[in-house]
Design a protein around this motif. Structure first.
Motif, PDB file in Angstrom:
ATOM      1  N   ILE A  41       0.845  -1.196   0.000  1.00 51.63           N
ATOM      2  CA  ILE A  41       0.000   0.000   0.000  1.00 51.63           C
ATOM      3  C   ILE A  41       0.875   1.239   0.000  1.00 51.63           C
ATOM      4  O   ILE A  41       1.816   1.363   0.802  1.00 51.63           O
ATOM      5  N   TYR A  42       0.561   2.165  -0.897  1.00 50.98           N
ATOM      6  CA  TYR A  42       1.276   3.447  -0.989  1.00 50.98           C
ATOM      7  C   TYR A  42       0.327   4.535  -0.504  1.00 50.98           C
ATOM      8  O   TYR A  42      -0.743   4.746  -1.082  1.00 50.98           O
ATOM      9  N   GLN A  43       0.714   5.217   0.568  1.00 52.34           N
ATOM     10  CA  GLN A  43      -0.143   6.261   1.130  1.00 52.34           C
ATOM     11  C   GLN A  43       0.221   7.622   0.555  1.00 52.34           C
ATOM     12  O   GLN A  43       1.387   8.026   0.590  1.00 52.34           O
ATOM     13  N   ILE A  44      -0.792   8.315   0.053  1.00 60.71           N
ATOM     14  CA  ILE A  44      -0.599   9.643  -0.535  1.00 60.71           C
ATOM     15  C   ILE A  44      -1.324  10.687   0.304  1.00 60.71           C
ATOM     16  O   ILE A  44      -2.523  10.568   0.564  1.00 60.71           O
ATOM     17  N   TYR A  45      -0.593  11.695   0.729  1.00 64.08           N
ATOM     18  CA  TYR A  45      -1.182  12.863   1.386  1.00 64.08           C
ATOM     19  C   TYR A  45      -1.461  13.873   0.272  1.00 64.08           C
ATOM     20  O   TYR A  45      -0.544  14.558  -0.195  1.00 64.08           O
ATOM     21  N   PRO A  46      -2.704  13.971  -0.206  1.00 60.11           N
ATOM     22  CA  PRO A  46      -2.960  14.692  -1.463  1.00 60.11           C
ATOM     23  C   PRO A  46      -2.548  16.161  -1.442  1.00 60.11           C
ATOM     24  O   PRO A  46      -2.158  16.710  -2.467  1.00 60.11           O
ATOM     25  N   ARG A  47      -2.608  16.779  -0.285  1.00 59.77           N
ATOM     26  CA  ARG A  47      -2.250  18.193  -0.201  1.00 59.77           C
ATOM     27  C   ARG A  47      -0.766  18.429  -0.497  1.00 59.77           C
ATOM     28  O   ARG A  47      -0.365  19.542  -0.843  1.00 59.77           O
ATOM     29  N   SER A  48       0.022  17.362  -0.362  1.00 62.82           N
ATOM     30  CA  SER A  48       1.474  17.510  -0.465  1.00 62.82           C
ATOM     31  C   SER A  48       2.108  16.700  -1.592  1.00 62.82           C
ATOM     32  O   SER A  48       3.332  16.669  -1.688  1.00 62.82           O
ATOM     33  N   TRP A  79      -3.673   4.306  -0.775  1.00 63.54           N
ATOM     34  CA  TRP A  79      -4.556   4.898   0.243  1.00 63.54           C
ATOM     35  C   TRP A  79      -4.303   6.398   0.214  1.00 63.54           C
ATOM     36  O   TRP A  79      -3.177   6.841   0.338  1.00 63.54           O
ATOM     37  N   MET A  80      -5.369   7.162   0.049  1.00 63.26           N
ATOM     38  CA  MET A  80      -5.239   8.609  -0.008  1.00 63.26           C
ATOM     39  C   MET A  80      -5.965   9.241   1.173  1.00 63.26           C
ATOM     40  O   MET A  80      -7.092   8.882   1.490  1.00 63.26           O
ATOM     41  N   ASN A  81      -5.302  10.179   1.843  1.00 56.23           N
ATOM     42  CA  ASN A  81      -5.934  10.911   2.927  1.00 56.23           C
ATOM     43  C   ASN A  81      -7.111  11.728   2.402  1.00 56.23           C
ATOM     44  O   ASN A  81      -7.222  11.951   1.205  1.00 56.23           O
ATOM     45  N   PRO A  82      -8.013  12.178   3.283  1.00 58.90           N
ATOM     46  CA  PRO A  82      -9.287  12.770   2.842  1.00 58.90           C
ATOM     47  C   PRO A  82      -9.137  13.958   1.887  1.00 58.90           C
ATOM     48  O   PRO A  82      -8.258  14.801   2.047  1.00 58.90           O
ATOM     49  N   PHE A  83     -10.048  13.980   0.913  1.00 59.86           N
ATOM     50  CA  PHE A  83     -10.120  15.080  -0.056  1.00 59.86           C
ATOM     51  C   PHE A  83     -11.553  15.594  -0.156  1.00 59.86           C
ATOM     52  O   PHE A  83     -11.915  16.269  -1.101  1.00 59.86           O
ATOM     53  N   PHE A  84     -12.373  15.276   0.861  1.00 64.02           N
ATOM     54  CA  PHE A  84     -13.765  15.702   0.869  1.00 64.02           C
ATOM     55  C   PHE A  84     -13.875  17.204   1.155  1.00 64.02           C
ATOM     56  O   PHE A  84     -12.908  17.847   1.581  1.00 64.02           O
ATOM     57  N   ASN A  91      -6.668  19.521   8.231  1.00 66.49           N
ATOM     58  CA  ASN A  91      -6.213  19.066   6.913  1.00 66.49           C
ATOM     59  C   ASN A  91      -7.116  17.989   6.301  1.00 66.49           C
ATOM     60  O   ASN A  91      -6.635  16.996   5.749  1.00 66.49           O
ATOM     61  N   GLY A  92      -8.427  18.199   6.398  1.00 66.55           N
ATOM     62  CA  GLY A  92      -9.368  17.305   5.744  1.00 66.55           C
ATOM     63  C   GLY A  92      -9.988  16.263   6.639  1.00 66.55           C
ATOM     64  O   GLY A  92     -10.939  15.586   6.234  1.00 66.55           O
ATOM     65  N   TYR A  93      -9.484  16.104   7.859  1.00 62.36           N
ATOM     66  CA  TYR A  93     -10.088  15.160   8.794  1.00 62.36           C
ATOM     67  C   TYR A  93     -11.244  15.800   9.572  1.00 62.36           C
ATOM     68  O   TYR A  93     -11.688  15.275  10.592  1.00 62.36           O
ATOM     69  N   ASP A  94     -11.704  16.930   9.076  1.00 66.05           N
ATOM     70  CA  ASP A  94     -12.918  17.583   9.562  1.00 66.05           C
ATOM     71  C   ASP A  94     -13.824  17.758   8.342  1.00 66.05           C
ATOM     72  O   ASP A  94     -13.749  18.743   7.625  1.00 66.05           O
ATOM     73  N   ARG A 121      -4.047   0.452 -14.329  1.00 68.22           N
ATOM     74  CA  ARG A 121      -2.678   0.042 -14.017  1.00 68.22           C
ATOM     75  C   ARG A 121      -2.640  -1.102 -13.000  1.00 68.22           C
ATOM     76  O   ARG A 121      -1.578  -1.435 -12.474  1.00 68.22           O
ATOM     77  N   GLY A 122      -3.799  -1.670 -12.696  1.00 68.08           N
ATOM     78  CA  GLY A 122      -3.844  -2.783 -11.760  1.00 68.08           C
ATOM     79  C   GLY A 122      -3.638  -2.386 -10.325  1.00 68.08           C
ATOM     80  O   GLY A 122      -3.185  -3.193  -9.499  1.00 68.08           O
ATOM     81  N   ILE A 123      -3.982  -1.134  -9.982  1.00 70.64           N
ATOM     82  CA  ILE A 123      -3.791  -0.617  -8.626  1.00 70.64           C
ATOM     83  C   ILE A 123      -5.148  -0.346  -7.992  1.00 70.64           C
ATOM     84  O   ILE A 123      -6.001   0.319  -8.586  1.00 70.64           O
ATOM     85  N   LYS A 124      -5.345  -0.839  -6.783  1.00 73.59           N
ATOM     86  CA  LYS A 124      -6.587  -0.644  -6.046  1.00 73.59           C
ATOM     87  C   LYS A 124      -6.559   0.700  -5.307  1.00 73.59           C
ATOM     88  O   LYS A 124      -5.487   1.239  -5.026  1.00 73.59           O
ATOM     89  N   PHE A 125      -7.758   1.199  -4.954  1.00 82.65           N
ATOM     90  CA  PHE A 125      -7.850   2.483  -4.249  1.00 82.65           C
ATOM     91  C   PHE A 125      -8.537   2.304  -2.908  1.00 82.65           C
ATOM     92  O   PHE A 125      -9.605   1.703  -2.819  1.00 82.65           O
ATOM     93  N   VAL A 126      -7.920   2.847  -1.850  1.00 88.31           N
ATOM     94  CA  VAL A 126      -8.451   2.767  -0.496  1.00 88.31           C
ATOM     95  C   VAL A 126      -8.892   4.159  -0.051  1.00 88.31           C
ATOM     96  O   VAL A 126      -8.101   5.105  -0.055  1.00 88.31           O
ATOM     97  N   LEU A 127     -10.165   4.270   0.333  1.00 85.90           N
ATOM     98  CA  LEU A 127     -10.747   5.550   0.742  1.00 85.90           C
ATOM     99  C   LEU A 127     -10.627   5.736   2.245  1.00 85.90           C
ATOM    100  O   LEU A 127     -10.868   4.815   3.018  1.00 85.90           O
ATOM    101  N   ASP A 128     -10.259   6.936   2.662  1.00 88.86           N
ATOM    102  CA  ASP A 128     -10.173   7.288   4.074  1.00 88.86           C
ATOM    103  C   ASP A 128     -11.552   7.768   4.537  1.00 88.86           C
ATOM    104  O   ASP A 128     -12.068   8.769   4.043  1.00 88.86           O
ATOM    105  N   VAL A 129     -12.159   7.046   5.475  1.00 92.73           N
ATOM    106  CA  VAL A 129     -13.510   7.357   5.949  1.00 92.73           C
ATOM    107  C   VAL A 129     -13.412   7.919   7.365  1.00 92.73           C
ATOM    108  O   VAL A 129     -12.975   7.232   8.291  1.00 92.73           O
TER     109      VAL A 129
END
Length: 578
Positions: A41-48, A79-84, A91-94, A121-129
């Motif tokens: 799993i590769y975690q992406i902090y979208p803001r950065s 896995w990407m941190n929240p972008f809602f 930073n998106g956790y609100d 590309r055969g990569i799955k996506f994990v949503l931060d809830v």
């Protein structure tokens, strides 16, 4: 990176790293196989990660622009941190709207394109809830606070002021450490385990749970492949709010985590959501005992798929650092507890801690590269699903903030005010903040040596680390000895050898003060991992069966091996196979 260049680079990596060296895949039946166990799993902090529109903030189109790079890493999940939609207090956790994208991150069309590009590309996506709490700007809370008889009142936890002061509850992000916030509109207090702008949702209310399941179905119908549940071990509360005993702070999770109805909520969520889709689930936190963790993730429980505990990252929560003996003990204990049942996450970094090479390695110029490679070798050779955090594949380091005004993280800012009000040693507090702050792990991704590290054409929301001219993707991409290409070699080795995924783990030489050594065994297939967690040469005598073993991974170009004893250079990491 162009695919042709990636293929060329693979030719520079030892062949054993990319070919399937497994002797037993076809002969050995592996029970309970699952795709979410087998990928990194590769975690992406979208803001950065990457800014595509020049406003200094990373966005979804920036991630789309880097999909080929992500694919080149050999990871199988993102896995990407929240972008809602969010006021961005934390930073998106609100979250103020769980079905909308914050315009600074892009649009729903951008998300759909990103998801399709990953899947191609055969990569799955994990949503931060994020559903332990919402933003105080969410419509639910606006309605809830408007009057005591509002239909949304019971979506949150309220304590009427006429009952007196509510029983004390600790807040992780509050400047005073108090989780009850007085609200004059209805003369009542609301509960917030995190910032005051993050009121806790009332999971005792079945309408809240139904709302959450509908939100998750919305995203599952879009095609997301997994859910990471933020702070979920906190959702169930004893709503009588009994007083806590003295000394609660020594075992805080015991009093706020794993509440009375948590398992029934998760089983309900599994029935309503997980069982209806081909998704995997993981929750932040695993309680305070192995029993807690197993109750959350054992298959016959019908709750979650994977345990994500904090004992490993908590090894470094002060300026004192950690001892190798402790690291061995914690990882070995968790592996043993889950050897027969359940599944665990393997990680040492995420968005809530500082950089892995600065905390667990050595980020000096001399040892940063070998120690970063060693940590990659370690994480990707353990049993469990490995998580890697953006930039760790480069060996990105902590930034050096000297004043509180430089910090953006609410935990740092409010924690500073709390320490100040309590008369703490502020010089020591700032030293610890410099080393441990979450902002260390949130600085912009270092793509190249141009201004702002190629992250943005504008001034970034958080400063780029000054070492970006040396540590960046462009500099490491074509260097076969770089941290980046060692990471690619390790993902290739793991992806092609089931022994590193499902094989039994056995620690060797547990009392060795410098070397962490262990074997992974699956049927006839076996690998030996040797890791020197020190700045000096370390020696270890090889058992008979390993004296003629060949190297399949080495973070140096040579290995001193006289056929009996291996001498490992500082931070040297080697994987061998008979």
């Amino acid at each position: 990176m162009k695919k042709s260049l990636y293929l060329l680079l693979l030719l520079l990596i030892p062949l054993a790293c990319v070919e399937n060296t497994n002797k037993t895949d076809e002969k050995t039946e592996i029970a309970n196989r699952a795709w979410w166990k087998e990928g990194v799993i590769y975690q992406i902090y979208p803001r950065s990660f990457k800014d595509s529109d020049g406003d200094g903030v990373g966005d979804l189109r920036g991630v789309i622009d880097k999909l080929d790079y992500i694919e080149s890493l050999g990871v199988k999940m993102v896995w990407m941190n929240p972008f809602f939609e969010s006021p961005m207090v934390d930073n998106g956790y609100d979250v103020s709207d769980y079905r909308a994208i914050l315009p600074a991150f892009g649009s729903m069309e951008d998300f759909d394109e990103l998801l399709a590009g990953l899947h191609q590309r055969g990569i799955k996506f994990v949503l931060d809830v994020v559903v332990n709490h919402s933003s105080d700007q969410h419509e639910w809370f606006k309605q809830s606070r408007s009057s005591r008889d509002n239909p949304y009142r019971d979506y949150y936890h309220w304590w009427p002021a006429e009952k007196g002061d509510p029983p004390y509850r600790y807040s992780l992000f509050d400047a005073e450490g108090n989780a009850w916030k007085y609200d004059s509109i209805t003369d009542a207090y609301y509960l917030h385990y995190f910032a005051a702008e993050q009121p806790d949702l009332n999971w005792e209310n079945p309408k809240v749970r139904e709302e959450v399941y509908d939100i998750m179905k919305f995203w599952a119908d879009k095609g997301v492949d997994g859910f990471r549940l933020d702070a979920f071990q906190f959702v169930s509360k004893d709503t009588t709010f009994p007083a806590w005993p003295k000394g609660y702070e020594k075992d805080f999770i015991k009093y706020v985590g794993m509440g009375p109805h948590l398992h029934s909520y998760l089983q309900e969520m599994n029935r309503e959501v997980f069982s209806k889709y081909d998704v995997f689930s993981v929750s932040e936190g695993a309680g305070s005992t192995f029993e807690d963790a197993h109750l959350l993730v054992d298959a016959d429980r019908n709750e979650l798929d994977m345990a994500y505990h904090f004992e490993t990252v908590d090894l470094v929560n002060s300026l004192e650092g950690y001892k190798l003996k402790e690291l061995k003990e914690v990882f070995s204990r968790w592996d043993s507890a889950f050897a027969e049942k359940g599944w665990i996450s393997i990680f040492l970094s995420n968005h809530d801690v500082s950089r892995i090479v600065s905390r667990f390695g050595n980020d000096t110029p001399e040892y940063r590269s070998p120690s970063a490679k060693l940590l990659t070798t370690f994480l990707l050779s353990m049993r469990g699903t490995p998580y890697t955090y953006y930039g760790d594949e480069l060996g990105m380091t902590n930034i050096d903030f000297q004043s509180i005004e430089q910090y953006q993280d609410i935990a740092a800012i409010n924690g500073y005010q709390k320490a100040l009000s309590e008369g703490a040693d502020m010089e020591l507090h700032m030293q610890a903040l410099n080393f441990l702050s979450r902002d260390n792990g949130r600085t912009p991704m270092q793509w190249d040596s141009t201004e702002h590290a190629g992250f943005s054409t504008a001034t970034p929301w958080l400063p780029v680390n000054e070492n970006y001219t040396e540590i960046n993707v462009a500099a490491q991409d074509s260097d076969p000895n770089s941290v980046l290409n060692h990471f690619r070699a390790m993902t290739a080795l793991r992806n092609n050898n089931q022994v590193l995924i499902y094989g039994d783990y056995e620690m060797l030489a547990p009392e060795h003060e410098q070397i962490y050594a262990y074997t992974r065994t699956l049927g006839e297939d076996q690998m030996l991992v040797l890791l020197n967690f020190s700045e000096s040469t370390a020696r270890m005598v090889l058992a008979d069966g390993w004296r003629s073993a060949r190297e399949v991974i080495n973070n140096y170009t040579t290995l001193e091996n006289d056929g009996t004893t291996v001498s490992l250079k500082p931070w040297q990491a080697v994987i061998m196979q008979p």
